[in-house]
Design an enzyme around this catalytic site. Structure first.
Site, PDB file in Angstrom:
ATOM      1  N   ILE A  59       0.548  -1.386  -0.310  1.00 47.62           N
ATOM      2  CA  ILE A  59      -0.584  -0.273   0.237  1.00 47.62           C
ATOM      3  C   ILE A  59       1.620   1.650   0.241  1.00 47.62           C
ATOM      4  O   ILE A  59       2.038   1.836   0.645  1.00 47.62           O
ATOM      5  CB  ILE A  59      -1.236   0.345   1.394  1.00 47.62           C
ATOM      6  CG1 ILE A  59      -2.320   0.880   1.376  1.00 47.62           C
ATOM      7  CG2 ILE A  59      -0.355  -0.037   2.755  1.00 47.62           C
ATOM      8  CD1 ILE A  59      -2.957   0.657   2.106  1.00 47.62           C
ATOM      9  N   CYS A  60       0.258   2.455  -0.863  1.00 42.08           N
ATOM     10  CA  CYS A  60       1.550   3.962  -0.574  1.00 42.08           C
ATOM     11  C   CYS A  60       0.271   4.778  -0.645  1.00 42.08           C
ATOM     12  O   CYS A  60      -0.899   4.462   0.531  1.00 42.08           O
ATOM     13  CB  CYS A  60       1.753   4.049  -1.945  1.00 42.08           C
ATOM     14  SG  CYS A  60       1.186   4.094  -3.716  1.00 42.08           S
ATOM     15  N   TYR A  61       0.584   6.470  -1.264  1.00 47.76           N
ATOM     16  CA  TYR A  61      -0.609   6.604  -0.680  1.00 47.76           C
ATOM     17  C   TYR A  61      -1.908   6.651  -1.575  1.00 47.76           C
ATOM     18  O   TYR A  61      -2.638   6.455  -1.280  1.00 47.76           O
ATOM     19  CB  TYR A  61       0.253   8.386  -1.351  1.00 47.76           C
ATOM     20  CG  TYR A  61       1.105   8.154  -0.339  1.00 47.76           C
ATOM     21  CD1 TYR A  61       0.703   9.367   0.508  1.00 47.76           C
ATOM     22  CD2 TYR A  61       2.281   8.434  -1.018  1.00 47.76           C
ATOM     23  CE1 TYR A  61       1.922   9.598   1.203  1.00 47.76           C
ATOM     24  CE2 TYR A  61       3.340   8.130  -0.079  1.00 47.76           C
ATOM     25  CZ  TYR A  61       3.314   9.253   0.601  1.00 47.76           C
ATOM     26  OH  TYR A  61       4.134   9.373   1.732  1.00 47.76           O
ATOM     27  N   PHE A 115      -3.245   4.305   0.510  1.00 52.27           N
ATOM     28  CA  PHE A 115      -4.017   4.173   2.507  1.00 52.27           C
ATOM     29  C   PHE A 115      -4.879   5.398   1.554  1.00 52.27           C
ATOM     30  O   PHE A 115      -6.204   5.173   2.599  1.00 52.27           O
ATOM     31  CB  PHE A 115      -2.857   4.883   2.546  1.00 52.27           C
ATOM     32  CG  PHE A 115      -3.379   4.935   4.213  1.00 52.27           C
ATOM     33  CD1 PHE A 115      -3.687   3.859   4.959  1.00 52.27           C
ATOM     34  CD2 PHE A 115      -3.893   6.489   4.732  1.00 52.27           C
ATOM     35  CE1 PHE A 115      -3.906   3.784   6.309  1.00 52.27           C
ATOM     36  CE2 PHE A 115      -4.204   6.537   5.970  1.00 52.27           C
ATOM     37  CZ  PHE A 115      -4.418   5.070   6.790  1.00 52.27           C
ATOM     38  N   GLY A 152      -2.016   4.391  -4.957  1.00 48.76           N
ATOM     39  CA  GLY A 152      -2.200   3.062  -5.982  1.00 48.76           C
ATOM     40  C   GLY A 152      -1.158   3.040  -6.243  1.00 48.76           C
ATOM     41  O   GLY A 152      -1.262   2.067  -7.405  1.00 48.76           O
TER      42      GLY A 152
END
Length: 105
Positions: free
Chosen positions: A63-65, A92, A67
């Site tokens: 998971i990042c900011y 996220f 996707g």
């Protein structure tokens, strides 16, 4: 699996509830402010320890900011020998919006 698979927030949440591993690649301040409970904060510094202690057959969700960055990280983990790696679409931001009750600081 030779390439990561992109999955929806709902799919990720379901796999997380079943004990799936979540790795968060956001910056330290963002991770400290809020993250998926039980997520591992994966950075260039923590990567070697994560790889050394990993179960390469267990599914890993990145998971990042939003996707986008998670796709590169997911592909990197595949190249390191992980069998099942997923990039969480929406990142996220989408997780926190959809599942605020499953977010912790």
């Amino acid at each position: 699996m030779e390439q990561f698979e992109a999955i929806s927030i709902e799919q990720a949440h379901s796999r997380w509830q079943e004990g799936g591993v979540v790795v968060d690649i956001r910056d330290p301040q963002s991770f400290a402010a809020a993250h998926v409970p039980g997520a591992t904060h994966l950075t260039n510094e923590t990567l070697p320890d994560f790889v050394r202690g990993a179960d390469f057959e267990a599914p890993v969700m990145v998971i990042c900011y939003h996707g986008i960055s998670s796709r590169n990280a997911a592909q990197y983990l595949i190249s390191q020998g992980f069998d099942s790696v997923y990039s969480i679409d929406g990142g996220f931001e989408a997780w926190q919006h959809r599942y605020p009750q499953d977010t912790q600081a």
